[in-house]
Write an enzyme that holds these catalytic residues in place. Structure first.
Site, mmCIF file in Angstrom:
data_model
loop_
_atom_site.group_PDB
_atom_site.id
_atom_site.type_symbol
_atom_site.label_atom_id
_atom_site.label_comp_id
_atom_site.label_asym_id
_atom_site.label_seq_id
_atom_site.Cartn_x
_atom_site.Cartn_y
_atom_site.Cartn_z
ATOM 1 N N ARG A 1 13.676 6.148 -0.002
ATOM 2 C CA ARG A 1 12.397 6.667 0.267
ATOM 3 C C ARG A 1 11.704 6.564 1.563
ATOM 4 O O ARG A 1 11.419 7.939 2.153
ATOM 5 C CB ARG A 1 11.167 5.807 -0.424
ATOM 6 C CG ARG A 1 9.766 6.060 0.307
ATOM 7 C CD ARG A 1 8.941 4.526 0.135
ATOM 8 N NE ARG A 1 8.832 4.084 -1.048
ATOM 9 C CZ ARG A 1 8.198 2.752 -0.837
ATOM 10 N NH1 ARG A 1 8.623 1.777 0.072
ATOM 11 N NH2 ARG A 1 8.274 2.359 -3.002
ATOM 12 N N ASN B 1 3.763 1.999 -0.991
ATOM 13 C CA ASN B 1 2.720 0.856 -0.471
ATOM 14 C C ASN B 1 3.897 -0.520 -1.272
ATOM 15 O O ASN B 1 3.656 -1.135 -2.634
ATOM 16 C CB ASN B 1 1.407 0.847 -0.936
ATOM 17 C CG ASN B 1 0.927 -0.773 -0.164
ATOM 18 O OD1 ASN B 1 1.540 -2.162 -0.463
ATOM 19 N ND2 ASN B 1 -0.581 -0.772 -0.043
ATOM 20 N N ASP B 2 5.222 -0.884 -0.398
ATOM 21 C CA ASP B 2 5.618 -1.631 -1.670
ATOM 22 C C ASP B 2 5.391 -3.275 -1.930
ATOM 23 O O ASP B 2 5.944 -4.211 -1.973
ATOM 24 C CB ASP B 2 6.384 -1.722 -0.165
ATOM 25 C CG ASP B 2 7.495 -1.130 -0.309
ATOM 26 O OD1 ASP B 2 8.382 -0.473 -1.342
ATOM 27 O OD2 ASP B 2 8.803 -1.162 0.629
ATOM 28 N N THR B 3 3.754 -3.152 -1.316
ATOM 29 C CA THR B 3 3.624 -4.569 -1.037
ATOM 30 C C THR B 3 2.462 -4.779 -2.131
ATOM 31 O O THR B 3 2.158 -5.903 -2.900
ATOM 32 C CB THR B 3 3.125 -5.116 0.135
ATOM 33 O OG1 THR B 3 1.700 -4.616 0.207
ATOM 34 C CG2 THR B 3 4.153 -4.855 1.628
#
Ligand code: GLC
Length: 820
Positions: free
Chosen positions: A358, A491-493
């Protein structure tokens, strides 16, 4: 500025006070060979892979006053011994009369004056070489003779960077240095971990005779290492020990006795720190003993940046904007494209994180004009880790091309990220629009497989890879009809369990579909264009039916249908990306676009940038995942996660709000942080990844400078959307959306072999709207500059103004990118 100033004529930022709030860094070389040099001369150098082939021991967590990786001492002979100081301030911290660190394009130049001695050191990697050169000039500024010695020092690390920190017997038992003394008095020190002896040797050498050398840190610091880097006891001896270390913490220190230096006299020494195969080291090390070769390499480096930056040059009424857009932002784009998220003072390059699918797909979009070939090479690698089902592996390791799924998950969680594969569609589309290299679409590239060797893997054209990416998302939707989140999206989190769904992925998909519709139409494939248009219309309907929350779009849905990023939530009520991307994808029609962007402005904007969400989650919640590990206002939990700011700028330009787009640009422009640098703390010449939000007591504090998607997107927002110089299949579209008060701007844009000298005039002080375009004095229809084949420069005048109604409606149709 308290710590320095911009010197645009030299394309430098000049640091004049070494006590910056945190280390400010610069990059030399590339991931192939190179690394970071900080503003007090410390360096972290590696070759090919910071985790597996690291050369220098740089420990960022040590205090700023400590020696890190590489340094230098000068000693002045005095009747009763030696006065010792470092011309880089660290680690001796003496009083200086002048200190300048010139942060240049691919070089760091440190000029200092201590005790009447001026030292001028330029640090760079000659293009394509596996060596860092330090070009050292020492001048006696006083009016008496001085006897000077110059001692450059490097501290080596074990090549396996993590092992250096996990084992303190095995590592030191393997570390070895050999010395070779040449007939001309120069010395070559070769360092290697024992098992690497026959494969790769690090070397350190200089171009002038050496009195003596040191390779053992313990001997250099002295007194069983109760001697310090601030005052190495061995430097009080007339000579270093000439020990060839057979174990321990290995260093390379070369003592050069310059003898008596007359008033005004300058002496020049060049050191090299490099790596090569053992049999080649001696030959390689000769190259930059020649001062002519050093000068030529430095000129070549300058020429690379001249060429890279020449593709786009602008002159607007805003100096900080010009400085960023012409120099520092495109430079940062090249750095992020090259280093991905591998190596900075914040991303330490030690662990299992390789090159992100990404991240790099977005990074390439920042360098397409200046470095199209590098971008293409990186895209090939990215595409080769896409799976046959169209989704993508999350990251790969550049030395081995092995790929993995990213962060470890809880049992039952999905093994894929819902967004990764969609980014490459935008990247490839932007690449062909910039270059016209449509042949790339037909190039065959393998799909990834963990099991199959390369030769047996399935192949498909680049275009086929893009089609499968879209198909993966089309066929992986949830109960609401939105794309499945997978483990996470951009948003990885936010890690929701089960079949959670994402509005941002829907919008990324929408944007990717628009790119494909455009491309298919250009290529004459009407059937595909029709199918993609239908997919876009379908997803637009779903998003508007399920995700509109009244004043903004919700961001996610949990498996049971609970929205996240909705007025129903007490924390995480509104998320920025669900607003910007629904506009960018053409999903939000004008009313909703304006309303959603208003909500961003009233609920998420701060003077330091736009927050990612609000209010922050206050307490750990395993149902939401990583985002709740931060206190409110930090990172993805309501922090100003800068990467998402340019997307709002772009959305604002799409609704024609040039003043607000520019306000958002300006409020995060690091070059405009003069008054707030004490709070900001990070480098003013590059974007950081995150700034603490206003729910945090340290609101405004920046961290994680350099390697952030902010760079590529802010550059795109500035050039393609604010200045409106937008490559499209047919040519270069000019459609600015600027602050209304601007009288206009000038730009030189090199595009597909044509140079356009563009002057945009804004006599009526509008934000958006082009009323006429002339090329070489002749009016053209529309606002797309054609591609010329004559290789000449063409002067173009663009006049902005209020459009007549019919034109306006065509324009706004284009703007919301309605699916027709
Ligand atoms: C980091 C990651 C990027 C991610 C972002 C938001 O910047 O590198 O991939 O999108 O965080 O979570």
């Amino acid at each position: 500025m308290k710590y320095g100033f911009f010197e645009d004529a030299k394309r430098e930022y000049v640091i004049t006070n070494p006590k910056t709030p945190v280390k400010w860094t610069n990059y030399v070389g590339t991931l192939a060979f190179g690394g970071i040099v900080d503003h007090t001369g410390g360096s972290l150098i590696c070759k090919g892979d910071p985790a597996l082939n690291r050369i220098v021991k740089y420990m960022p967590q040590l205090p700023s006053s400590e020696f890190k990786g590489e340094g230098m001492y000068i000693r002045i002979k005095q009747p009763d011994g030696y006065k010792i100081f470092s011309p880089f301030f660290v680690p001796t911290l003496d009083h200086y009369d002048k200190y300048e660190c010139h942060v240049g394009l691919g070089y760091q130049r440190i000029v200092s004056e201590f005790y009447g001695i001026r030292t001028d050191v330029t640090i760079f990697v000659p293009p394509g070489e596996n060596v860092v050169v330090r070009d050292i000039k020492v001048t006696n500024l006083g009016d008496e003779l001085v006897e000077l010695d110059v001692v450059p020092v490097v501290e080596f690390t074990h090549f396996d960077a993590l092992k250096q920190y996990t084992n303190a017997d095995w590592v030191p038992q393997t570390m070895t240095v050999d010395a070779e003394k040449n007939a001309d008095g120069t010395v070559l020190l070769r360092q290697y971990a024992f098992m690497k002896k026959q494969y790769e040797n690090n070397f350190f050498t200089s171009n002038v005779p050496v009195d003596s050398f040191e390779t053992d840190r313990k001997v250099f610091l002295g007194d069983n290492e109760y001697g310090t880097w601030a005052n190495p006891l061995e430097l009080q001896e007339d000579h270093l020990s000439n020990i060839e270390a057979r174990r321990g913490d290995t260093i390379a220190a070369l003592l050069h006795k310059l003898g008596e230096v007359a008033p005004g006299e300058t002496k020049r020494i060049v050191t090299q720190l490099g790596q090569d195969e053992p049999a080649k080291v001696t030959e390689t090390s000769k190259k930059f003993r020649s001062l002519e070769a050093v000068d030529a390499a430095f000129a070549e480096l300058g020429a690379f940046w001249d060429e890279y930056l020449s593709k786009n040059w602008i002159e607007t009424p805003d100096a900080a904007f010009n400085s960023m857009v012409n120099i520092h932002n495109p430079r940062q784009c090249h750095t992020t494209m090259n280093w991905s998220r591998y190596l900075s003072l914040y991303q330490l390059g030690l662990g299992a994180r390789g090159i992100g699918f990404r991240d790099s797909s977005q990074d390439v979009m920042g360098v397409l004009a200046g470095a199209p070939d590098e971008a293409k090479a990186l895209m090939r690698r990215l595409i080769s880790v896409q799976l046959p089902n169209g989704s993508a592996m999350h990251q790969f390791f550049p030395l081995t091309m092995e790929a993995n799924e990213g962060d470890s998950r809880e049992e039952g969680d999905k093994q894929w990220y819902g967004d990764d594969h969609l980014w490459i569609v935008q990247a490839v589309s932007a690449y062909v629009k910039e270059t016209g290299d449509y042949a790339f679409l037909d190039e065959e590239i393998t799909f990834y497989s963990k099991e199959l060797p390369l030769a047996e893997r399935e192949k498909g054209t680049v275009l086929e890879h893009l089609r499968r990416a879209l198909e993966f998302t089309r066929t992986h939707t949830g109960k609401q009809g939105l794309p499945l989140l997978g483990f996470a999206d951009w948003n990885d989190t936010v890690n929701l369990h089960g079949d959670a769904e994402s509005v941002m992925i829907a919008s990324l998909y929408g944007r990717a579909l628009l790119e494909m519709i455009d491309l298919m139409e250009f290529l004459g494939d009407k059937t595909s264009a029709r199918a993609y248009r239908a997919n876009h219309a379908h997803m637009k309907k779903v998003v508007n039916e399920v995700a509109w929350d009244g004043e903004w779009y919700a961001r996610y849905f949990e498996e049971d249908g609970t929205p996240i990023g909705s007025k129903e939530n007490s924390e995480g009520q509104i998320y920025t990306n669900a607003q910007s991307w629904t506009v960018f994808s053409g999903f939000a029609d004008e009313d909703r676009a304006l309303q959603a962007l208003e909500s961003v402005n009233s609920k998420l904007n701060t003077p330091c940038g736009i927050k990612l969400s609000w209010p922050g989650y206050d307490g750990f919640d395993p149902a939401k995942g990583g985002v709740t590990t931060y206190p409110p206002g930090a990172k993805e939990n309501g922090g100003i996660f800068l990467h998402s700011n340019p997307w709002v700028m772009i959305a604002e330009t799409m609704v024609g709000n040039g003043d607000r787009a520019f306000q958002y640009y300006n409020q995060i422009n690091p070059a405009a942080q003069n008054d707030t640098i004490e709070r900001f703390e990070c480098e003013p010449y590059c974007y950081p990844q995150n700034i603490l939000g206003d729910e945090h007591p340290q609101f405004g504090l920046a961290r994680n400078s350099w390697l952030s998607g902010t760079s590529s997107w802010t550059y795109q927002a500035a050039v393609k959307h604010i200045l409106g110089l937008m490559p499209c299949h047919q040519g270069l579209e000019v459609n600015p959306c600027i602050p209304a008060e601007w009288d206009g701007f000038k730009a030189t844009r090199k595009f597909r072999g044509t140079t356009y000298n563009i002057e945009v005039k804004n006599p009526d002080h509008v934000s958006k709207g082009v009323v006429s375009v002339t090329i070489d004095g002749e009016a053209i229809e529309g606002n797309v500059l054609p591609v010329f084949t004559d290789g000449k420069a063409h002067s173009t005048e663009v006049v902005m103004g209020v459009m007549v109604e019919e034109e306006q409606s065509q324009e706004s149709q284009k703007m919301v990118l309605a699916e027709g």
